[in-house]
Design a protein around this motif. Structure first.
Motif, PDB file in Angstrom:
ATOM      1  N   CYS A 181       0.817  -1.218   0.000  1.00  0.00           N
ATOM      2  CA  CYS A 181       0.000   0.000   0.000  1.00  0.00           C
ATOM      3  C   CYS A 181       0.846   1.261   0.000  1.00  0.00           C
ATOM      4  O   CYS A 181       0.323   2.368  -0.137  1.00  0.00           O
ATOM      5  CB  CYS A 181      -0.972   0.005   1.179  1.00  0.00           C
ATOM      6  SG  CYS A 181      -0.185   0.049   2.787  1.00  0.00           S
ATOM      7  N   SER A 182       2.156   1.111   0.181  1.00  0.00           N
ATOM      8  CA  SER A 182       3.058   2.248   0.030  1.00  0.00           C
ATOM      9  C   SER A 182       4.440   1.741  -0.330  1.00  0.00           C
ATOM     10  O   SER A 182       4.889   0.702   0.182  1.00  0.00           O
ATOM     11  CB  SER A 182       3.136   3.073   1.321  1.00  0.00           C
ATOM     12  OG  SER A 182       4.021   4.165   1.153  1.00  0.00           O
ATOM     13  N   SER A 185      -3.427   8.916   1.815  1.00  0.00           N
ATOM     14  CA  SER A 185      -3.990   8.239   0.649  1.00  0.00           C
ATOM     15  C   SER A 185      -5.493   8.465   0.655  1.00  0.00           C
ATOM     16  O   SER A 185      -6.094   8.795   1.684  1.00  0.00           O
ATOM     17  CB  SER A 185      -3.680   6.737   0.707  1.00  0.00           C
ATOM     18  OG  SER A 185      -4.326   6.045  -0.358  1.00  0.00           O
ATOM     19  N   PRO A 238      -2.278   4.108  -2.933  1.00  0.00           N
ATOM     20  CA  PRO A 238      -0.910   4.283  -2.447  1.00  0.00           C
ATOM     21  C   PRO A 238      -0.776   5.446  -1.444  1.00  0.00           C
ATOM     22  O   PRO A 238      -1.361   6.509  -1.650  1.00  0.00           O
ATOM     23  CB  PRO A 238      -0.116   4.578  -3.712  1.00  0.00           C
ATOM     24  CG  PRO A 238      -1.126   5.221  -4.628  1.00  0.00           C
ATOM     25  CD  PRO A 238      -2.434   4.562  -4.327  1.00  0.00           C
TER      26      PRO A 238
END
Length: 826
Positions: free
Chosen positions: A85-86, A122, A128
């Motif tokens: 997610c990052s 986000s 992201p």
């Protein structure tokens, strides 16, 4: 102004089908290994947040890696890997990422390589996420708490206890204060999580070192606020296990589970250490039970236990049409698109209502709603939640009004609206972003939460059970996850299968009412503590929370339990009575496992003692325990089940050339010197089974240099300190009792990862002199003999939550000590 007027009934059946949730009867086992975990790192420092009915789990980044991984679940058991997610540079070796949703934005807080915190944002819980700040400092393990008045606080780890700071915005953190009462054992303290429940601030924290099996979770509370001193709980540690396959438990966070009511704690265990010295960890979940304001963790468990319960009703709108499960009041333009229920009729102040028609809540319940405004009309645009719906003339509303920036609640009963209550929403509240509304009804009390903040509490006996749904007026709106549970204010824990071994709160007996979950021969609650709406007598307990009271002849209570393994268990019953002939019996399912047991009088109704009932044969798996009063009367507080080894034997060791094979845990530089056991400086060593209860231990003790040495009894959870190899830092890392000789006294102390002196007798004890010690433990009584084996130096009965079983051991603290002629008779 929210204008409530009587509406015209127009109930319409709409084609389609609503899938009801599963019962949650399947099983899961701790620890869990998730798909796509970091290789050679696992899922350390887990954090769970919920958004629109789905749970999201985040964990620390692998060593020398960049990025945060994310998993999602609708039941907290079956987790789907959502990917990275990052991949922002701020997540290089990102410590303990936590995510907060606020007003349409997801904020991630993580410490890059443990050197201070960054904030990433986000528009989605799965990213992201990109950094929007530089390094804001504040140590590691950052956790955000938002109070009911929308004030933000940032908590982080420290060597002097947990640090806290006020936040002026989600990306700005003020100066730290050290929270008094939060340092664990005078050591580094980390992983803070703060939850507020019924006006109590509950702070959980983890102490020691991630590589120590003695990594553990403590609790501290206050009623004054996040920046004020806390009081450590008398239950500490609340989560601990140092031996076996599930050890090093900590870095917990807490959240409300799928049933909308039961809290769960998520934490990691230390599975192993890789060759480079980094921890490999996995995720674990266990339920939390609230006994009044007392937090009790029902764990740790590491065997198959039933899944967390799901709501009685939930809808994710994952279909093309609304279906016949819903009915409409007053029209509007309703449909389903992109997993949202929508309504897009504007130009009227009518309350367009869509309510679910197949499920009716119980009289007490919790309901969850998710909604946002897409566009508004010019008359009086509002969106909201419907609850307690019986018909067009009887229901309640909780409305978000973007024009006035307030929560507006009211009820129509018999076609007549009551008095509207208005509560301001936080400054900057953006109604075009998805918001969560939660309604708790318990008796005549209603609590209304918006985005997790308690905004209103009111009393009304005008509505009871009913249906739930959504409302829109002069608005185009989207409505998300909708759910209801016939549980409220912690009642979900009643039917959870409590782990054995473990401790059960007496007031957490099964639901179902008279003749099902309990039998009480009298009507009404003699104790006046109505934490449950039934006839069981419940009163405040001086040790915290409540206990069952006035439990008399013929009364019984049932508890769902999950037994780890076939075997023999001892039951420590915590009770009070002035009766001398009270008799009890304990059943598992339909089998009597104790026979009739007579409880001694404790001498007063607030004189609490623990009586150990030995030798319960319990089968593995999910069962029901019943506690029955055969005759007499007593109050009871907790049921503590320990695996037992009640066989008789004698074991000896003269340390001729080596320690016998019965010794099974050691910390410190133990050795054999001239046929004697030797420990130089600091150390402890244990022998036997944690299931041993009553026994006699003897040994000769001689101080070579210094004398602060003795015999441990009923030892549980021994550990080293620091990175798992420091006997000095871990000198107090165990639970049990210690009979100890010093130069001027013999003393008895109780160790629960925090030393308490119980009794002491003055005397002169020289170095380089042998002293024969004997310790006899029987029930709650401990006798300590030195030299004279007839008259004890100490005769002490521990009625303050005694340890009822455990191993024996030898211990020295900064003293070169020899031991010889050891024996234990059980």
């Amino acid at each position: 102004m929210l204008k409530f007027t009587k509406q015209v009934v127009a109930t319409v059946g709409i084609l389609g089908a609503l899938l009801l949730p599963a019962t949650g009867a399947f099983a899961y086992t701790n620890p869990m290994t998730l798909s796509n975990e970091w290789s050679n790192y696992g899922t350390g420092d887990p954090f769970v947040m919920k958004y629109n009915g789905k749970f999201y789990l985040y964990s620390s980044t692998g060593q020398y890696q960049t990025g945060v991984k994310c998993w999602s679940s609708t039941d907290t058991v079956n987790w789907t890997y959502e990917g990275m997610c990052s991949t922002d540079a701020a997540t290089y070796q990102g410590y303990a990422p936590e995510v907060v949703y606020w007003n349409g934005t997801f904020y991630m807080y993580t410490s890059r390589d443990g050197t201070g915190h960054y904030v990433l944002t986000s528009s989605s819980p799965t990213g992201p996420f990109t950094a929007v700040t530089g390094n804001l400092g504040h140590s590691i393990d950052g956790s955000v708490f938002i109070d009911d008045n929308a004030s933000w606080y940032f908590l982080s780890a420290g060597g002097d206890g947990i640090h806290a700071a006020q936040m002026s915005s989600p990306t700005s953190i003020g100066s730290d204060v050290v929270l008094g009462g939060t340092q664990i054992g005078g050591q580094w303290t980390e992983a803070p999580t703060l939850i507020k429940r019924n006006g109590i601030y509950n702070l959980t924290e983890t102490g020691n070192h991630v590589l120590s099996t003695g990594y553990r979770v403590n609790l501290a509370t206050n009623t004054t606020g996040p920046l004020q001193p806390f009081t450590p709980s008398n239950q500490n540690p609340i989560l601990l296990k140092t031996e076996g396959s599930q050890v090093g438990l900590g870095h917990s966070s807490n959240f409300i589970g799928p049933d909308l009511d039961t809290y769960y704690t998520v934490y990691h265990n230390l599975a192993s250490v890789d060759p480079a010295g980094y921890p490999i960890r996995h995720v674990n979940f266990d339920p939390i039970g609230w006994n009044g304001d007392k937090m009790a963790v029902y764990g740790p468990s590491n065997w198959s236990v039933p899944n967390p319960a799901l709501p009685n009703f939930e809808d994710r709108f994952q279909r093309a049409s609304i279906g016949t499960g819903y009915s409409n009041l007053n029209g509007g333009t309703w449909g389903i698109s992109n997993n949202f229920l929508y309504q897009n009729a504007k130009g009227s102040t009518a309350l367009y209502i869509q309510y679910e028609n197949t499920f009716t809540t119980a009289s007490d319940y919790t309901a969850e709603y998710n909604m946002k405004q897409v566009s508004k009309g010019t008359l009086d645009p509002r969106i909201g939640a419907i609850y307690g719906y019986v018909d067009a003339n009887n229901y309640g509303v909780a409305v978000l009004n973007g024009n006035t920036n307030r929560l507006e609640t009211n009820m129509v009963v018999g076609g007549v609206w009551g008095t509207q209550v208005n509560t301001a929403l936080p400054t900057g509240f953006d109604i075009t972003k998805l918001h969560n509304v939660r309604i708790e009804k318990s008796g005549a009390t209603y609590k209304y939460f918006v985005d997790g903040l308690l905004k209103e509490t009111k009393t009304s006996a005008n509505l009871g059970a009913g249906k739930i749904g959504y409302m829109s007026s002069d608005n185009e709106a989207n409505f998300g996850y909708l759910a209801a549970s016939n549980k409220v204010n912690g009642s979900g824990i009643f039917d959870v299968y409590k782990p054995i071994p473990g401790t059960i709160q007496a007031v957490h007996y099964n639901s179902g009412g008279e003749g099902v979950g309990y039998h009480d021969r009298t009507t009404g609650n003699a104790g006046g503590k109505y934490i449950r709406s039934d006839n069981v007598d419940i009163r405040d307990n001086p040790e915290g929370g409540e206990n069952i009271g006035w439990n008399g002849t013929g009364d019984w209570y049932k508890y769902n339990v999950s037994v780890q393994a076939n075997g023999t268990y001892n039951l420590g019953l915590r009770y009070a009575t002035t009766n001398t002939g009270t008799q009890v019996k304990v059943w598992i399912d339909s089998t009597d496992v104790t026979g009739v047991v007579t409880l001694p009088s404790t001498g007063g109704w607030d004189n609490w003692q623990t009586y150990t009932i030995k030798g319960l044969t319990l089968p593995a798996g999910n069962h029901t325990i019943k506690v029955e009063t055969v005759t007499g009367e007593f109050d009871f507080y907790t049921l503590q089940f320990n695996a037992a080894d009640n066989a008789s034997f004698t074991k000896t060791d003269n340390f001729a050339t080596a320690f016998s094979n019965d010794w099974n845990w050691s910390g410190g530089n133990w050795a054999i010197e001239s046929g004697e056991a030797s420990i130089d400086n600091v150390g402890k060593k244990t022998l036997g089974s944690t299931g041993w209860s009553d026994y006699t231990v003897e040994a000769d003790v001689k101080g070579i240099s210094g004398l602060n040495s003795g015999i441990m009894v009923r030892v549980q959870n021994p550990a080293q300190g620091g990175a798992g190899n420091d006997a000095g830092l871990g000198t107090d890392f165990y639970q049990g009792y210690l009979a100890v000789l010093s130069g001027s006294s013999v003393s008895l102390g109780k160790q629960n990862y925090n030393w308490t002196t119980l009794a002491s007798t003055a005397g002169t004890y020289a170095t380089n002199t042998w002293y024969h010690m004997k310790v006899v433990v029987s029930g709650n009584n401990i006798k300590v003999y030195v030299g004279d084996m007839t008259t004890p130096k100490i005769n002490y009965t521990d009625n303050n939550n005694p340890f009822i079983s455990g191993k024996i051991g030898l211990r020295a603290h900064y003293a070169h000590t020899h031991f010889d002629n050891f024996s234990v008779t059980h």
